[in-house]
Every structure is written in C-alpha cells, then in structure tokens.
Scaffold this active site. Structure first.
Site, short mmCIF file in Angstrom:
data_model
loop_
_atom_site.label_atom_id
_atom_site.label_comp_id
_atom_site.label_asym_id
_atom_site.label_seq_id
_atom_site.Cartn_x
_atom_site.Cartn_y
_atom_site.Cartn_z
N GLY A 64 52.00 -56.96 -44.29
CA GLY A 64 51.97 -56.71 -42.86
C GLY A 64 53.29 -56.13 -42.40
O GLY A 64 54.29 -56.21 -43.11
N CYS A 91 53.25 -59.24 -50.67
CA CYS A 91 54.28 -58.64 -49.80
C CYS A 91 54.59 -59.56 -48.62
O CYS A 91 55.12 -60.64 -48.81
CB CYS A 91 53.87 -57.23 -49.39
N TYR A 92 54.22 -59.18 -47.38
CA TYR A 92 54.47 -60.09 -46.25
C TYR A 92 53.88 -61.46 -46.55
O TYR A 92 54.49 -62.49 -46.23
CB TYR A 92 53.85 -59.52 -44.97
N HIS A 176 52.41 -54.24 -54.51
CA HIS A 176 51.02 -54.11 -54.08
C HIS A 176 50.10 -53.87 -55.27
O HIS A 176 49.88 -52.73 -55.66
CB HIS A 176 50.90 -53.01 -53.02
N GLU A 178 47.04 -54.17 -55.27
CA GLU A 178 45.75 -53.65 -54.83
C GLU A 178 45.68 -52.13 -54.80
O GLU A 178 44.60 -51.56 -54.74
CB GLU A 178 45.40 -54.21 -53.43
N SER A 230 31.50 -31.97 -40.52
CA SER A 230 32.70 -31.13 -40.58
C SER A 230 32.69 -30.23 -41.80
O SER A 230 33.50 -29.32 -41.90
CB SER A 230 33.94 -32.01 -40.63
N GLY A 231 31.79 -30.53 -42.75
CA GLY A 231 31.81 -29.78 -43.99
C GLY A 231 32.58 -30.52 -45.06
O GLY A 231 32.60 -30.13 -46.22
N GLY A 232 33.25 -31.60 -44.67
CA GLY A 232 34.00 -32.40 -45.64
C GLY A 232 33.08 -33.38 -46.35
O GLY A 232 31.89 -33.48 -46.05
N VAL A 233 33.67 -34.09 -47.30
CA VAL A 233 32.92 -35.01 -48.13
C VAL A 233 32.29 -36.13 -47.29
O VAL A 233 31.10 -36.44 -47.43
CB VAL A 233 33.86 -35.66 -49.18
N ASP A 234 33.10 -36.73 -46.43
CA ASP A 234 32.63 -37.93 -45.73
C ASP A 234 31.45 -37.63 -44.81
O ASP A 234 30.43 -38.32 -44.85
CB ASP A 234 33.77 -38.55 -44.90
N SER A 235 31.59 -36.60 -43.97
CA SER A 235 30.50 -36.36 -43.03
C SER A 235 29.26 -35.85 -43.77
O SER A 235 28.14 -36.09 -43.34
CB SER A 235 30.94 -35.40 -41.92
N SER A 236 29.45 -35.18 -44.90
CA SER A 236 28.29 -34.70 -45.66
C SER A 236 27.53 -35.88 -46.27
O SER A 236 26.30 -35.96 -46.17
CB SER A 236 28.72 -33.78 -46.79
N LYS A 374 37.57 -43.34 -49.95
CA LYS A 374 37.12 -42.01 -50.38
C LYS A 374 36.43 -42.02 -51.75
O LYS A 374 35.39 -41.40 -51.94
CB LYS A 374 38.33 -41.08 -50.44
N1 GLN Z 1 57.34 -56.12 -43.22
C1 GLN Z 1 57.66 -56.70 -44.50
C2 GLN Z 1 58.75 -55.90 -45.23
O1 GLN Z 1 59.06 -54.80 -44.83
C3 GLN Z 1 56.41 -56.73 -45.36
C4 GLN Z 1 55.93 -55.34 -45.70
C5 GLN Z 1 54.52 -55.35 -46.32
O2 GLN Z 1 53.83 -56.35 -46.31
N2 GLN Z 1 54.12 -54.20 -46.79
O3 GLN Z 1 59.27 -56.36 -46.20
#
Ligand code: GLN
Length: 518
Positions: A64, A91-92, A176, A178, A230-236, A374
């Site tokens: 966050g 992270c946060y 991250h 993810e 729009s012709g793009g992938v998503d709207s198609s 995507k």
């Molecule tokens: N705001 C926090 C930082 O800058 C956490 C960032 C995040 O969760 N991507 O370290």
C-alpha cells in the site's frame, strides 16, 4: 470484490487478502487462485467476523502507498494475528506486521524499485527459490525485526527483505512475489499455502468463458447492448463474449477520435468485417474530439475530456438505434486499480473508469472483463476462437495518441507522431520483434533541441521511443532492443519525419514509470 467464477463450498480452503491500497492486490488474489485456493480480497477495514467467514485458512496483507507511522496509515483489526491462521504480509503488509509486533521501520537510504538482487536463507516459505532477482517497490523497510522474528532474506539496501516467526506463523516479504517480474514468485504463494497453511490446493475455477457469458445474460436480460469497440484486445474479446451472450442485441460502435495511429481505423474495420461476425457502426468523431482538446495540456484533463466525449458519442448512437440500455466496455482490472479505488491511490484516470462523466445516459455499464488481467483476457480470447493476430495485438490506450503528445495536441504534432510511430512499428516487425515486445510507441516530447543537418543549424523536436516487456502490464521492464534496430529507427525517424532532429530511448521500468508518459 468477488473473483470471476468463484464457487464456494462448505469446508473449503479460503484465503483472505486484506487490501491496504497497493496496486497489485488483485494480482495476489489471482496468484492464490492459480495456486489452487479460493481467495477473497477484502478491505483492510473488514470486520473480524467477515475475515473469519465460514472457513479461514490464511490471511495475506497487501502492499500500500502509506508509511506505517503516518497519521492516517491504514490498519486492520489486530485480532487477525491471533485467529490461528497464518499471516503473510507483503511490502506495506510486512511493515505493518513489524510495527504491530514491536519492530522498527524506517525510510530506507536507498529506495528500491524494480529488479533487485536478493539473498535467501533456507526456509519453508522460500522452498525452491534461490538467491536471485526479485521485484521491489518501496521507500521504507524494516530496520529491526520484532521479537521472535528472524530475517530470512536480504538485499544490499534492505537487511530484512523477508522475515518469519514460525511459532506464531507470521511472515513477511518486502518484495512483490505476486508480480510476473519476480521469477518463481508463484512458488512463494504455493509454499505459503502448502508448507505454512497446510492446504491441499485443489480449488479449480469453473470454465471462465461460460461463467462470464452466464453473468452477462443474468445482468442484461432481454435488453439491447451498445458495445464500445476500440479495435484493441480487451474490447474485442468483451464484444465477442457479449455477442455469445445476447446475439444480435449487441451493436458495436467504433469511434475514430482522430487520435488513432496511421491507417488504424481502416485496418481495424477491415479486420472486424472479415474475421468477426459483429454488427459494427463506425463513427467519424475526429473534429469534435480535437476541438474539445484544443489548448489542453494537463494529462488528467485530457483523459477526462476523452472519457466524457466517448460517452456522449455512445449516447447519441444509442438514440439513433432507438435506444440501447446497456453500454459494454472492455475495462480490465489494471484500468480500475490505476484509476484509484477506495484504498488504492489514483495513478491516472483511465478513460473508461476514472474518466467517465458523472451522468451516463445508460441504465448501466457491462464490463465482463473487469476482474481480469491482460494475459487472462488473451487466454480467454483464444478460448473463444478469436484470431491469434487480434488477440496478440499490442495494447493501445483508449485516449490514443492524445497521451503521447506531451502538452497541447495539434494536427501537426499528431502528424509527426504518426509517422515516427509507423517507422518504429515497421522496424520492429522487420526485426521479428513485433509480438515479442509487449508495447512500443513513440512520444512527441514537445522539447526542441539544436542540431546540425546538411551543415545547417536546426532547432527541432525530440521524439522519444518507448518499448517495454511485460506479461500483465502491472510491472514492466524497458525492452533491451538490439542496437542495430534502435539505430535504424533513429536514422529513419530523423531522415523521414520533418521537424525531428533528435531521438531518445526511454530506459525506465514500471515502477517507477508507467508505460505511457501521461
Ligand atoms: N509505502 C510503503 C513503502 O514505500 C509500502 C510500499 C508498498 O507496499 N508497495 O515502503
């Protein structure tokens, strides 16, 4: 937010992802789902009973934008740490666990964004991962582990890049896992689910296309739908999907807003007529968009004007058709998260989300792809039998070239931009890179510099070249295009496009940049 095609059953395995406003939160829920466990994204303010639900196997706290010591920093009910279910903070989320458990967090001397080398210890959370590269995106870090926690990974700038308290089953990773740019990041989720939470991981979502088609039928009933194409992938993909759901009650509108690439309108329309069996009306709205954008320089203003103008055109077309109650948009999840949510910071207003006007003359908006990324949309497109060449078109933003002309938009600037963009596209195609690179385009920077051409002084424009690799647009890296390709692109743009005397290559990843410049 419900996940697409989520099916709940009694005594199921369930992971709650608590949303602290990060950009990648839905991606976390997606990784858990891919690892075979049903998961729900709940706001950080969720009540403890809601978190506990019918079954709770583990909790993940997301990243966050806040700093944990900030006055209004987001928190959650601290009872989550004593429910007996393992908790993983990202992270946060990790910084928040550290704060609650008595550790220390501070603004790091060196902020880390993007590819970062990490050293990993042996730990069940990190099974199968070796020291290597992870993706970072932070300003703060844990400087002192809370009592009972041990560091299990570190980087040069971040001594506690992951920590563990096995007795209390609390874990944190600063990086991250993810995002697609953390190699083998999915293993961390699998390890958390299997090794830490002890789950079977046997959840399989129902066929995505079928459940989305059902959902659309349920929503629009027997009403008519106007599709924004729009012709793009998503709207198609969205249009083909909705066509399966409502058949001839769908009419698609393709708007030429004067901000398309060279030959784009003709190519897109020809492709649709040949390959897709859809009713399409094409609207020439070049003048009205460019008139409304005249003199506008601020990127958010541009996006809002375009978002509103699109809706006005769709409303008019709906009227001409004798009324259509629903508007179909190809919105995908990154459009939503980047436009800002209750918790997530606004990065930019996508024309189809944050750029929508307050009043919209439709009963409602249908967005069957709003929870997808995507690459999921492309897989869905393939499963619907849409031509490969269309499914793998490079992404092109709804506001088109408007956000690639920095500053005021004029026909002259658009002309320069179109020519340079066409050269870049042709050279990448000639080098066999057209589908290997995620997205590539030129930017009219608006900057003029001094040059010398044919022994004469010039004072002309700088064109920026951007090319990035990605799998889902949530994180990108600038593409390491071969030097000979870059050289050809530069020579051709300066040689063939009047009023350009310099070409620069953008070497910024996302984060800290975004793909487009505005
Ligand atoms: N705001 C926090 C930082 O800058 C956490 C960032 C995040 O969760 N991507 O370290």
């Amino acid at each position: 937010m419900a996940l697409p095609c989520a099916r709940k059953s009694k005594r199921m395995e369930r992971i709650v992802v608590l949303d602290f406003g990060g950009q990648y939160n839905q991606l976390i829920a997606r990784r858990v789902r891919e690892a075979g466990v049903y998961s729900e994204l709940l706001p950080h303010t969720a009540l403890i009973d809601q978190i506990r639900g019918e079954a709770l196997s583990g909790v993940i706290l997301t990243g966050g934008p806040d700093s944990v010591y900030a006055e209004n920093a987001k928190t959650c009910d601290e009872a989550v740490f004593s429910l007996g279910a393992p908790v993983l903070g990202i992270c946060y989320g990790m910084q928040y666990i550290a704060k609650v458990m008595g550790g220390t967090i501070r603004a790091a001397d060196v902020r880390e964004y993007g590819r970062t080398a990490v050293r990993m210890e042996r730990h069940p959370l990190l099974d199968g991962l070796d020291s290597g590269i992870v993706w970072m995106n932070h300003n703060d870090s844990v400087s002192l582990c809370p009592p009972g926690f041990v560091p299990i990974a570190s980087t040069d700038a971040c001594p506690v890049a992951a920590f563990a308290n096995d007795a209390r089953r609390l874990y944190g990773i600063q990086f991250h896992a993810e995002v697609a740019h953390t190699p083998k990041g999915n293993l961390i989720f699998l390890n958390f689910l299997k090794n830490i939470c002890g789950l079977k991981c046997d959840y399989t979502p129902a066929g995505l296309a079928d459940s989305l088609i059902e959902e659309v039928r349920g929503k629009v009933g027997s009403a008519r739908v106007l599709g924004a194409l729009s012709g793009g992938v998503d709207s198609s993909v969205a249009s083909v999907l909705v066509h399966r759901a409502v058949g001839e009650r769908l009419t698609c509108i393709f708007v030429d807003h004067g901000l398309l690439r060279l030959n784009e309108a003709e190519e897109v329309l020809a492709f649709y007529r040949d390959k897709l069996n859809l009713n399409i009306i094409s609207v020439d709205a070049r003048r009205r968009f460019l008139d409304r954008l005249a003199g506008v320089t601020e990127p958010e203003r541009k996006r809002k004007i375009i978002g509103e103008e699109f809706i006005r055109v769709f409303e008019e077309e709906a009227k001409k058709l004798g009324g259509a109650e629903w508007l179909l948009q190809g919105t995908i999840y990154p459009d939503i998260i980047e436009s800002g949510t209750a918790t997530g910071a606004k990065i930019k207003s996508h024309h189809n989300v944050g750029g929508l006007p307050e009043t919209v003359g439709f009963k409602g908006i249908v967005e069957p792809l709003r929870m997808l990324f995507k690459d999921e949309v492309r897989a869905l497109g393939e499963s619907l039998g849409i031509a490969h060449g269309l499914v793998w078109r490079q992404p092109f933003p709804g506001p088109g070239l408007a956000i690639r002309v920095i500053g005021e938009i004029t026909e002259d600037k658009l002309g320069i931009l179109r020519k340079s963009d066409y050269i870049l596209r042709s050279e990448l195609a000639a080098a066999g890179l057209a589908q290997k690179v995620w997205q590539y385009f030129t930017v009219f920077t608006g900057i003029q510099t001094v040059g010398v051409m044919g022994d004469l002084r010039t004072y002309d424009y700088v064109i920026g070249v951007r090319a990035v690799t990605s799998t889902d647009a949530m994180t990108v890296e600038w593409a390491e295009l071969p030097y000979p390709v870059l050289r050809r692109v530069s020579e051709r743009i300066i040689g063939e496009v009047p009023h350009v005397n310099r070409v620069v290559y953008d070497i910024t990843s996302k984060p800290p940049g975004t793909i487009e410049w505005e």
